[in-house]
Design a protein around this motif. Structure first.
Motif, PDB file in Angstrom:
ATOM      1  N   TYR A 190      30.161 -23.626 -29.011  1.00 38.49           N
ATOM      2  CA  TYR A 190      28.924 -23.435 -28.698  1.00 38.49           C
ATOM      3  C   TYR A 190      28.279 -22.018 -28.642  1.00 38.49           C
ATOM      4  N   ASN A 191      26.934 -21.780 -28.654  1.00 44.11           N
ATOM      5  CA  ASN A 191      26.516 -20.386 -28.506  1.00 44.11           C
ATOM      6  C   ASN A 191      25.359 -20.883 -27.383  1.00 44.11           C
ATOM      7  N   PHE A 192      25.663 -20.463 -25.908  1.00 46.07           N
ATOM      8  CA  PHE A 192      24.854 -20.755 -25.091  1.00 46.07           C
ATOM      9  C   PHE A 192      24.059 -19.584 -24.624  1.00 46.07           C
ATOM     10  N   TRP A 193      22.766 -19.953 -24.016  1.00 51.15           N
ATOM     11  CA  TRP A 193      21.723 -19.051 -23.513  1.00 51.15           C
ATOM     12  C   TRP A 193      22.714 -18.265 -22.665  1.00 51.15           C
ATOM     13  N   ASN A 194      22.382 -16.813 -22.350  1.00 52.63           N
ATOM     14  CA  ASN A 194      22.769 -15.970 -21.363  1.00 52.63           C
ATOM     15  C   ASN A 194      21.585 -15.215 -20.916  1.00 52.63           C
ATOM     16  N   GLU A 195      21.189 -15.735 -19.487  1.00 54.97           N
ATOM     17  CA  GLU A 195      20.117 -15.115 -19.096  1.00 54.97           C
ATOM     18  C   GLU A 195      20.293 -13.573 -18.547  1.00 54.97           C
ATOM     19  N   TYR A 196      21.434 -13.136 -18.506  1.00 55.38           N
ATOM     20  CA  TYR A 196      21.803 -11.561 -18.193  1.00 55.38           C
ATOM     21  C   TYR A 196      21.229 -10.793 -19.387  1.00 55.38           C
ATOM     22  N   GLY A 258      25.197 -19.808 -16.596  1.00 54.22           N
ATOM     23  CA  GLY A 258      23.935 -20.597 -16.725  1.00 54.22           C
ATOM     24  C   GLY A 258      23.076 -20.577 -15.227  1.00 54.22           C
ATOM     25  N   LEU A 259      23.712 -19.560 -14.487  1.00 57.79           N
ATOM     26  CA  LEU A 259      22.424 -19.296 -13.266  1.00 57.79           C
ATOM     27  C   LEU A 259      21.201 -19.399 -13.709  1.00 57.79           C
ATOM     28  N   GLN A 260      20.160 -19.830 -12.912  1.00 60.89           N
ATOM     29  CA  GLN A 260      18.740 -19.724 -13.259  1.00 60.89           C
ATOM     30  C   GLN A 260      18.054 -18.812 -12.171  1.00 60.89           C
ATOM     31  N   ASP A 261      18.509 -18.552 -11.102  1.00 68.52           N
ATOM     32  CA  ASP A 261      18.084 -17.902  -9.968  1.00 68.52           C
ATOM     33  C   ASP A 261      18.955 -17.000  -9.380  1.00 68.52           C
ATOM     34  N   LYS A 271      21.937 -29.267  -9.221  1.00 75.30           N
ATOM     35  CA  LYS A 271      22.957 -30.175  -9.707  1.00 75.30           C
ATOM     36  C   LYS A 271      22.751 -30.856 -11.279  1.00 75.30           C
ATOM     37  N   ASN A 272      21.277 -30.883 -11.175  1.00 71.17           N
ATOM     38  CA  ASN A 272      20.990 -31.572 -12.379  1.00 71.17           C
ATOM     39  C   ASN A 272      20.032 -30.452 -13.269  1.00 71.17           C
ATOM     40  N   TYR A 273      20.265 -30.108 -14.372  1.00 70.65           N
ATOM     41  CA  TYR A 273      19.354 -29.199 -15.258  1.00 70.65           C
ATOM     42  C   TYR A 273      18.402 -30.014 -16.119  1.00 70.65           C
ATOM     43  N   ALA A 274      17.101 -29.427 -16.042  1.00 69.07           N
ATOM     44  CA  ALA A 274      15.893 -30.181 -16.731  1.00 69.07           C
ATOM     45  C   ALA A 274      15.157 -29.050 -17.619  1.00 69.07           C
ATOM     46  N   GLY A 275      15.943 -27.918 -17.918  1.00 70.98           N
ATOM     47  CA  GLY A 275      15.330 -27.042 -18.684  1.00 70.98           C
ATOM     48  C   GLY A 275      15.607 -27.277 -20.124  1.00 70.98           C
ATOM     49  N   SER A 276      15.058 -26.367 -20.987  1.00 69.00           N
ATOM     50  CA  SER A 276      15.270 -26.869 -22.430  1.00 69.00           C
ATOM     51  C   SER A 276      16.173 -25.830 -23.209  1.00 69.00           C
ATOM     52  N   TYR A 281      27.334 -23.952 -18.132  1.00 63.79           N
ATOM     53  CA  TYR A 281      28.013 -24.806 -17.382  1.00 63.79           C
ATOM     54  C   TYR A 281      27.726 -26.467 -17.470  1.00 63.79           C
ATOM     55  N   TYR A 282      26.200 -26.537 -17.608  1.00 63.11           N
ATOM     56  CA  TYR A 282      25.848 -27.882 -17.789  1.00 63.11           C
ATOM     57  C   TYR A 282      26.112 -28.654 -19.003  1.00 63.11           C
ATOM     58  N   THR A 283      26.247 -27.695 -20.135  1.00 64.63           N
ATOM     59  CA  THR A 283      26.799 -28.464 -21.232  1.00 64.63           C
ATOM     60  C   THR A 283      28.015 -28.961 -21.224  1.00 64.63           C
ATOM     61  N   ILE A 284      28.921 -28.090 -20.814  1.00 60.11           N
ATOM     62  CA  ILE A 284      30.155 -28.112 -20.944  1.00 60.11           C
ATOM     63  C   ILE A 284      30.699 -29.521 -20.008  1.00 60.11           C
ATOM     64  N   ARG A 285      29.915 -29.197 -18.790  1.00 59.14           N
ATOM     65  CA  ARG A 285      30.226 -30.301 -17.610  1.00 59.14           C
ATOM     66  C   ARG A 285      29.953 -31.533 -18.305  1.00 59.14           C
ATOM     67  N   SER A 286      28.814 -31.799 -19.169  1.00 57.32           N
ATOM     68  CA  SER A 286      28.274 -33.147 -19.691  1.00 57.32           C
ATOM     69  C   SER A 286      29.490 -33.529 -20.797  1.00 57.32           C
ATOM     70  N   THR A 287      29.784 -32.505 -21.513  1.00 54.92           N
ATOM     71  CA  THR A 287      30.816 -32.734 -22.420  1.00 54.92           C
ATOM     72  C   THR A 287      32.273 -33.336 -22.022  1.00 54.92           C
ATOM     73  N   LEU A 288      32.631 -32.754 -20.945  1.00 52.91           N
ATOM     74  CA  LEU A 288      33.795 -32.916 -20.139  1.00 52.91           C
ATOM     75  C   LEU A 288      33.938 -34.452 -19.631  1.00 52.91           C
ATOM     76  N   LYS A 289      32.768 -34.801 -18.985  1.00 51.66           N
ATOM     77  CA  LYS A 289      32.520 -36.158 -18.466  1.00 51.66           C
ATOM     78  C   LYS A 289      32.728 -37.151 -19.576  1.00 51.66           C
ATOM     79  N   THR A 290      32.015 -36.907 -20.863  1.00 42.76           N
ATOM     80  CA  THR A 290      32.221 -37.972 -22.113  1.00 42.76           C
ATOM     81  C   THR A 290      33.531 -38.190 -22.336  1.00 42.76           C
ATOM     82  N   LEU A 291      34.123 -36.991 -22.483  1.00 39.50           N
ATOM     83  CA  LEU A 291      35.827 -36.831 -22.760  1.00 39.50           C
ATOM     84  C   LEU A 291      36.410 -37.534 -21.975  1.00 39.50           C
ATOM     85  N   LEU A 292      36.212 -37.372 -20.627  1.00 34.85           N
ATOM     86  CA  LEU A 292      37.325 -38.183 -19.457  1.00 34.85           C
ATOM     87  C   LEU A 292      36.964 -39.654 -19.481  1.00 34.85           C
TER      88      LEU A 292
END
Length: 409
Positions: A190-196, A258-261, A271-276, A281-292
């Motif tokens: 993955y290449n994730f967005w880094n807000e910093y 992945g902090l937004q504020d 808890k749930n991210y609705a952005g584009s 954090y959110y992508t890895i969390r979702s992938t781990l849930k699927t893998l588990l």
């Protein structure tokens, strides 16, 4: 002592540092709280008016100067890094200097392609290893400290070290190593967005010991790139935000995750991210849930080197915040290498209380002369400290397991 409510934060902007700020602060003790350089929820009269008690002191100013230098040279440094790595790959892919000259004359010169599986970073040129099962004193120390469950035919600790190393490479290189050298299942890079950094600069990969009926899942975060001035500026940053009862956390690392504020952790970590944007954090969390769901008996290990080590330990902290019990109960351990400080003592105590089981298997491997575990520097305002166990190397191949939770280690 300044209290840490849910709205407490101190955000520094070293890119706005002026010579006059340095002079007036250090010579006259002028408070810069409320200026463009410092954003804070805490009034200056709470800090006081003397240099040692405000949001600015000698350590802060030195840190700002270093960050300003890193930001200033980030462009030339990145170009220099590209030139160095291209040159190294040009020589290695063509078999050395003499062979390169031969290929040039005969028209068979191999031109390095940055996204190819045989293109290596400077780190991979320094350490060319790709295979597992190498003898390591780190493994011996960790195994003695806390034996690892036999969750896979591969040594999980060996996997952590190698995963933290190869995550610096491109996707094709990583997939080739995992698939052909480790004989494991590559999930995704993955290449994730880094807000910093305002760019897709947070990198990670996930792999499993096998495609079906996996018993071990590895999450590896990429660390500080040697030629990234902005990565180094992130490591040095003293900005912090309160996470409520969790204590203070490092803003730069949180934003990379992945902090937004940065001024309100509840808004910053919904808890749930609705952005584009794709956030780590959110992508890895979702992938781990699927893998588990697909691999009910799988256990998870999170690892990373340098800045990646910071993300590796902060990732479970947000799982705690969101009460992600399914993932937390599957966490086998967190192992980091050359990890910087990520929070204050309250943050460490909270994490140990909430993740007591994996904290028996949370270790930071630190080498004596590595500067990154010493940053962010000691500062009376941010109060960043380490927590958890430490495998500390005082010299080559001579390490010791310690439970010290000091600023230094």
């Amino acid at each position: 002592m300044v209290s840490s409510t849910s709205s407490d934060y101190v955000i520094y902007h070293p890119e706005k540092l002026r010579l006059s700020d340095i002079f007036t602060t250090l010579v006259f003790g002028t408070s810069l709280v409320g200026s463009e350089l410092i954003e804070t929820s805490i009034s200056s009269n709470v800090y006081g008016t003397k240099v040692g008690n405000v949001g600015v002191n000698l350590i802060t100013v030195i840190t700002w100067i270093l960050q300003r230098i890193m930001i200033w040279i980030s462009g030339p440094l990145a170009l220099f890094g590209l030139l160095v790595e291209f040159t190294l790959n040009l020589f290695s892919l063509n078999g050395g200097l003499l062979r390169l000259l031969h290929n040039l004359v005969t028209g068979s010169l191999v031109i390095p392609k940055k996204e190819s599986a045989d293109y290596r970073s400077i780190l991979a040129h320094i350490d060319e290893r790709t295979d597992l099962y190498r003898t390591s004193s780190v493994l011996n120390h960790l195994m003695k400290a806390e034996p690892m469950d036999n969750v896979s035919e591969r040594n999980p600790l060996d996997l952590c070290m190698m995963a933290a190393k190869i995550v610096y490479e491109n996707k094709a290189y990583i997939e080739n190593v995992i698939t052909n050298h480790w004989k494991m299942y590559f999930v995704e890079h993955y290449n994730f967005w880094n807000e910093y950094l305002k760019s897709d600069d947070t990198q990670a990969f996930i792999c499993c010991d096998r495609k079906e009926n996996a018993q071990l899942i590895i999450v590896a975060f990429r660390g500080t790139e040697p030629f990234s001035g902005k990565d180094w500026a992130t490591d040095l940053d003293l900005s912090w935000m309160s996470m409520g009862e969790m204590g203070r956390a490092h803003v730069g690392f949180m934003k990379a995750l992945g902090l937004q504020d940065e001024k309100d952790y509840q808004k910053g970590w919904p808890k749930n991210y609705a952005g584009s944007r794709k956030l780590a954090y959110y992508t890895i969390r979702s992938t781990l849930k699927t893998l588990l769901q697909q691999n009910r008996n799988a256990r998870i290990i999170v690892t990373g080197h340098s800045l990646g080590g910071a993300l590796a330990i902060l990732f479970p902290s947000i799982l705690v915040l969101h009460q992600e019990e399914d993932i937390m109960t599957s966490l086998l351990g967190v192992y980091t290498f050359g990890q910087p400080r990520v929070g204050d003592k309250d943050f460490g105590d909270y994490m140990k209380a909430k993740l007591n089981v994996i904290f028996k298997r949370y270790y930071r491997v630190v080498y004596r002369y590595d500067v990154v575990p010493r940053v962010p520097f000691d500062d009376p305002i941010s109060k960043f400290v380490h927590f958890g166990g430490c495998v500390y190397y005082r010299s080559w191949y001579k390490g010791e397991v310690t439970n010290l939770t000091t600023k230094f280690l």
